[in-house]
Design an enzyme around this catalytic site. Structure first.
Site, PDB file in Angstrom:
ATOM      1  N   ARG A  26       0.747  -0.778   0.081  1.00  0.00           N
ATOM      2  CA  ARG A  26       0.044   0.126  -0.632  1.00  0.00           C
ATOM      3  C   ARG A  26       0.526   1.502  -0.054  1.00  0.00           C
ATOM      4  O   ARG A  26       2.190   1.195   0.631  1.00  0.00           O
ATOM      5  CB  ARG A  26      -0.943  -0.383   1.234  1.00  0.00           C
ATOM      6  CG  ARG A  26      -1.891   1.061   0.885  1.00  0.00           C
ATOM      7  CD  ARG A  26      -2.924   1.113   0.496  1.00  0.00           C
ATOM      8  NE  ARG A  26      -3.953   1.562   0.978  1.00  0.00           N
ATOM      9  CZ  ARG A  26      -4.973   1.226  -0.122  1.00  0.00           C
ATOM     10  NH1 ARG A  26      -4.857   1.093  -1.709  1.00  0.00           N
ATOM     11  NH2 ARG A  26      -6.057   2.751   0.216  1.00  0.00           N
ATOM     12  N   THR A  60      -9.496  -0.029 -10.127  1.00  0.00           N
ATOM     13  CA  THR A  60      -8.909  -1.138  -9.543  1.00  0.00           C
ATOM     14  C   THR A  60      -8.631  -1.863 -10.388  1.00  0.00           C
ATOM     15  O   THR A  60      -8.692  -2.321 -11.519  1.00  0.00           O
ATOM     16  CB  THR A  60      -8.897  -1.033  -8.220  1.00  0.00           C
ATOM     17  OG1 THR A  60      -8.891  -0.044  -7.159  1.00  0.00           O
ATOM     18  CG2 THR A  60      -8.310  -1.624  -7.321  1.00  0.00           C
ATOM     19  N   THR A  66      -3.535  -1.311  -7.016  1.00  0.00           N
ATOM     20  CA  THR A  66      -4.963   0.585  -7.764  1.00  0.00           C
ATOM     21  C   THR A  66      -4.388   1.608  -8.436  1.00  0.00           C
ATOM     22  O   THR A  66      -2.851   1.291  -7.349  1.00  0.00           O
ATOM     23  CB  THR A  66      -5.954   0.372  -6.967  1.00  0.00           C
ATOM     24  OG1 THR A  66      -6.934   1.256  -7.369  1.00  0.00           O
ATOM     25  CG2 THR A  66      -5.305   0.868  -4.986  1.00  0.00           C
ATOM     26  N   ASN A 120      -6.236   4.390  -7.179  1.00  0.00           N
ATOM     27  CA  ASN A 120      -7.696   4.912  -6.576  1.00  0.00           C
ATOM     28  C   ASN A 120      -8.288   4.921  -8.339  1.00  0.00           C
ATOM     29  O   ASN A 120      -8.537   4.326  -9.115  1.00  0.00           O
ATOM     30  CB  ASN A 120      -7.361   5.472  -5.944  1.00  0.00           C
ATOM     31  CG  ASN A 120      -8.971   6.025  -4.784  1.00  0.00           C
ATOM     32  OD1 ASN A 120      -8.850   4.906  -4.932  1.00  0.00           O
ATOM     33  ND2 ASN A 120      -8.577   6.997  -4.905  1.00  0.00           N
ATOM     34  N   GLU A 154      -4.821   7.866  -3.878  1.00  0.00           N
ATOM     35  CA  GLU A 154      -4.668   7.530  -2.413  1.00  0.00           C
ATOM     36  C   GLU A 154      -5.019   7.476  -1.778  1.00  0.00           C
ATOM     37  O   GLU A 154      -5.313   7.390  -0.700  1.00  0.00           O
ATOM     38  CB  GLU A 154      -3.579   6.319  -3.170  1.00  0.00           C
ATOM     39  CG  GLU A 154      -3.944   4.644  -2.585  1.00  0.00           C
ATOM     40  CD  GLU A 154      -5.208   4.477  -3.339  1.00  0.00           C
ATOM     41  OE1 GLU A 154      -5.667   4.227  -3.111  1.00  0.00           O
ATOM     42  OE2 GLU A 154      -4.082   4.157  -4.676  1.00  0.00           O
ATOM     43  N   ASP A 209      -8.142   7.978  -0.067  1.00  0.00           N
ATOM     44  CA  ASP A 209      -8.141   6.637   1.194  1.00  0.00           C
ATOM     45  C   ASP A 209      -7.924   7.235   2.486  1.00  0.00           C
ATOM     46  O   ASP A 209      -8.602   6.621   3.216  1.00  0.00           O
ATOM     47  CB  ASP A 209      -7.888   5.423   0.932  1.00  0.00           C
ATOM     48  CG  ASP A 209      -9.050   4.817  -1.052  1.00  0.00           C
ATOM     49  OD1 ASP A 209      -9.709   5.041  -1.530  1.00  0.00           O
ATOM     50  OD2 ASP A 209      -7.861   4.091  -1.085  1.00  0.00           O
ATOM     51  N   SER A 256      -8.127   1.045   2.780  1.00  0.00           N
ATOM     52  CA  SER A 256      -8.164  -0.082   1.605  1.00  0.00           C
ATOM     53  C   SER A 256      -9.201  -0.962   2.289  1.00  0.00           C
ATOM     54  O   SER A 256      -9.991  -1.656   2.845  1.00  0.00           O
ATOM     55  CB  SER A 256      -7.072  -0.535   1.170  1.00  0.00           C
ATOM     56  OG  SER A 256      -7.621  -1.145  -0.046  1.00  0.00           O
ATOM     57  N   SER A 257     -10.330  -1.390   0.551  1.00  0.00           N
ATOM     58  CA  SER A 257     -11.276  -2.052   0.967  1.00  0.00           C
ATOM     59  C   SER A 257     -10.513  -3.462   0.236  1.00  0.00           C
ATOM     60  O   SER A 257     -11.901  -4.587   0.373  1.00  0.00           O
ATOM     61  CB  SER A 257     -12.524  -1.403   0.117  1.00  0.00           C
ATOM     62  OG  SER A 257     -12.864  -0.258   0.446  1.00  0.00           O
ATOM     63  N   GLY A 287     -13.409  -1.903  -7.341  1.00  0.00           N
ATOM     64  CA  GLY A 287     -14.651  -1.439  -7.008  1.00  0.00           C
ATOM     65  C   GLY A 287     -15.109  -1.247  -5.998  1.00  0.00           C
ATOM     66  O   GLY A 287     -15.858  -0.770  -5.332  1.00  0.00           O
TER      67      GLY A 287
HETATM   68  O1  DON Z   1      -8.107   1.011  -1.957  1.00  0.00           O
HETATM   69  C1  DON Z   1      -9.613   0.995  -1.877  1.00  0.00           C
HETATM   70  O2  DON Z   1      -9.991   0.104  -2.032  1.00  0.00           O
HETATM   71  C2  DON Z   1      -9.420   1.913  -3.090  1.00  0.00           C
HETATM   72  N1  DON Z   1      -8.158   2.620  -3.583  1.00  0.00           N
HETATM   73  C3  DON Z   1      -9.894   0.496  -4.224  1.00  0.00           C
HETATM   74  C4  DON Z   1     -10.197   1.572  -5.424  1.00  0.00           C
HETATM   75  C5  DON Z   1     -11.210   1.468  -6.094  1.00  0.00           C
HETATM   76  O3  DON Z   1     -11.430  -0.090  -6.359  1.00  0.00           O
HETATM   77  C6  DON Z   1     -11.297   2.176  -7.540  1.00  0.00           C
HETATM   78  N2  DON Z   1     -12.530   1.957  -7.925  1.00  0.00           N
HETATM   79  N3  DON Z   1     -13.705   2.619  -7.377  1.00  0.00           N
END
Ligand code: DON
Length: 575
Positions: free
Chosen positions: A102, A375, A393, A395, A414, A417, A446-447, A466
């Site tokens: 990350r 992503t 990603t 982002n 990022e 986030d 992050s997700s 997503g």
């Molecule tokens: O790390 C994360 O959760 C986000 N930066 C992921 C971003 C992502 O999936 C982009 N689309 N929505």
């Protein structure tokens, strides 16, 4: 020379490759898969991974090759200017490890940087240009994977990505459409114009996108490893590029970047051992909460409205906790034991009314709406039994929009986030508080949820892009595998999602039939049915009983072209 037959489709998104029969006969089918399988979001990336395996590499070499190629051909989604998570199963050592690559917040990060003169969050700073970018982690992950887990040198595994960066690849619809929607921001930056406007106008479908500077940067990474990106020529250009656009990175922040090896999060759901992402991902914790809440019912015995209601109520509770408690474990104490305990889940389960929605406002906390769908994820299994689930990603679409001149490296955005202003939603409407407040050196929450699930019969690798909908895609994927669906059916299954706030179920066309929608509404749920589709789930499965490999590649292809996103199968060469 071996010949491989393309059996289905013109792309190579998800494919499985059988090993020569002689080798297959030597190994016990229960212990080793009879071949290798890769699923990714771009045919060239899947092919690059297979090239690594053909060259004698393992799943980790394939991951390096696939990841690097995605950075070249899917700059809208991920890149070496961004970061990612790699969940590995090392078969020989019988060990799972989570490689956290990350991005980290630069030293210049102070809360006021992202606020305007009235103290409101400044979305331009948070989402665009140098201030939105964290120190990239992906190049360090590739070096780490190759050195510690792979068999091949980076020069071999990065070669396909370098070639395609230099010679170019055909621009597909999602890239062109995404570019149009981000062009105003992207064209602010000289480095970005030099790449995307090289022929004088915006990228168009069918044109070739060449990235010679990116090829050179990847070459330096292949030749010099970590130092090829984080010190020397590339680092100097990154620092100069950021400075030129008014941002602040320091040389020692780049040189000091390190991936972290973390213990994955484990849980049991019915027959499945689940190995998934720990913080700074919020995904594993949320999955653990949701699945443990749901383990109180036999979902398959319930009708659709009842099942959907319970899944949604479990989602609602897990996303509430995500917003409040989750952040970088190197900086905040995440109450992991509590959040992932069966007893805590039992308490949450007891708070669910069997036939009435709990309004989100009755749970403590504040609104947290939706994320987008960029992503990228890829899944790999090899013939030694190694596995890789990787989500990477930059982002938002094309990250920060800024390429540092002369590097080809599109920087991530990022920083958005983080909870840059406590309780204020970010670009996706997600918010957070102290646990996810930005601090120098800290990783943003992050997700991304790369995961393995394993039963006595099957080993499965899965994950998705997503934003906040990643977690529910992986969840619905696990529930669908548990219901006995095959990988392609799992990725194609229409989705629904609830994330506490907004207090509504969002559903793709076909996810909930009219009677279910009506029943859910009668329970007090707001249902937004028929929303535009989301996600891009990529999964591979090893059936240990039949010793067969199969894969699933999401058919939604948001904005993409069918010939780039079709699934293909390569069987073994004839003897
Ligand atoms: O790390 C994360 O959760 C986000 N930066 C992921 C971003 C992502 O999936 C982009 N689309 N929505």
């Amino acid at each position: 020379m071996r010949r491989w037959w393309l059996v289905a489709g013109r792309g190579l998104l998800a494919l499985w490759l059988a090993v020569p029969a002689a080798f297959a006969a030597e190994v016990s089918p229960q212990q080793h898969p009879a071949g290798a399988a890769i699923a990714s979001a771009h045919a060239l990336a899947t092919e690059a991974g297979l090239d690594a395996i053909r060259a004698g590499g393992n799943a980790f070499d394939a991951a390096v090759a696939t990841s690097a190629m995605l950075s070249v051909v899917e700059p809208i989604s991920s890149g070496i200017g961004g970061g990612g998570f790699f969940l590995l199963h090392d078969a020989k050592a019988n060990r799972d490890v989570f490689i956290d690559a990350r991005e980290t917040a630069p030293e210049s990060t102070t809360p006021d940087v992202y606020l305007d003169k009235d103290g409101a969050l400044d979305p331009d700073r948070a989402e665009n240009g140098p201030w939105s970018a964290g120190i990239p982690g992906l190049p360090a992950a590739l070096v780490h994977l190759a050195a510690k887990y792979g068999k091949l040198p980076l020069k071999t595994t990065l070669a396909p990505a370098i070639r395609v960066a230099r010679e170019g690849f055909p621009i597909y619809e999602r890239l062109a459409v995404g570019y149009a929607s981000r062009s105003k921001v992207m064209e602010r930056y000289r480095g970005t114009r030099e790449v995307f406007l090289a022929d004088g106008d915006a990228p168009k479908v069918g044109e070739t996108l060449k990235q010679p500077d990116l090829a050179r940067t990847l070459e330096l990474l292949a030749e010099r490893g970590f130092d090829g990106f984080y010190r020397g020529e590339v680092a100097k250009k990154l620092l100069a590029g950021v400075k030129q656009e008014g941002g602040k990175w320091r040389a020692d922040e780049l040189a000091g970047y390190r991936v972290r090896e973390r213990e994955p999060l484990r849980l049991k759901y019915r027959d499945w051992d689940i190995t998934t992402s720990p913080p700074p991902s919020s995904g594993g914790v949320a999955l653990a909460q949701i699945l443990q809440i749901l383990s109180g019912w036999d979902l398959q015995k319930l009708d659709a409205p009842q099942r959907t209601h319970l899944v949604v109520e479990a989602m609602r509770r897990a996303y509430r906790d995500r917003t409040i408690y989750l952040g970088d474990p190197d900086f905040v104490e995440v109450p992991l034991v509590r959040l992932t305990s069966r007893d805590y889940a039992a308490g949450l389960r007891a708070s669910i009314h069997p036939d009435k929605a709990t309004p989100s406002a009755l749970l403590s906390g504040q609104p947290a709406p939706l994320e987008d769908e960029e992503t990228t994820h890829f899944s790999i299994i090899d013939a030694e039994g190694n596995r890789v689930a990787a989500t990477q990603t930059v982002n938002l679409l094309y990250g920060s929009g800024m390429i540092a001149p002369g590097t080809g490296v599109l920087l991530n955005d990022e920083m958005d986030d983080f909870a840059l202003k406590p309780g204020t939603p970010n670009a996706f409407g997600v918010m957070g508080f102290e646990a996810n407040a930005p601090k120098p050196g800290k990783r943003m929450l992050s997700s991304m949820t790369p995961s393995f699930i394993e039963s006595p019969d099957k080993a499965i690798v899965l994950g998705a892009p997503g934003g906040s909908r990643i977690i529910t895609q992986v969840l619905l994927g696990i529930l669908a595998f548990d219901a006995g669906m095959d990988p392609q059916a799992v990725v194609a299954l229409p989705r629904y999602h609830h994330q506490w706030f907004p207090d509504a179920i969002s559903a793709e066309p076909g996810a909930l039939d009219a009677a279910t929608v009506q029943a859910l509404q009668a329970m007090g749920h707001t249902v937004n049915a028929g929303e535009p589709t989301w996600g891009n789930l990529q999964t591979v499965q090893w059936d240990k009983r039949t010793n067969t490999l199969s894969g699933g590649s999401d058919p939604r292809k948001p904005g993409g072209r069918a010939d780039v996103l079709l699934k293909a199968v390569l069987p073994a060469p004839s003897p």
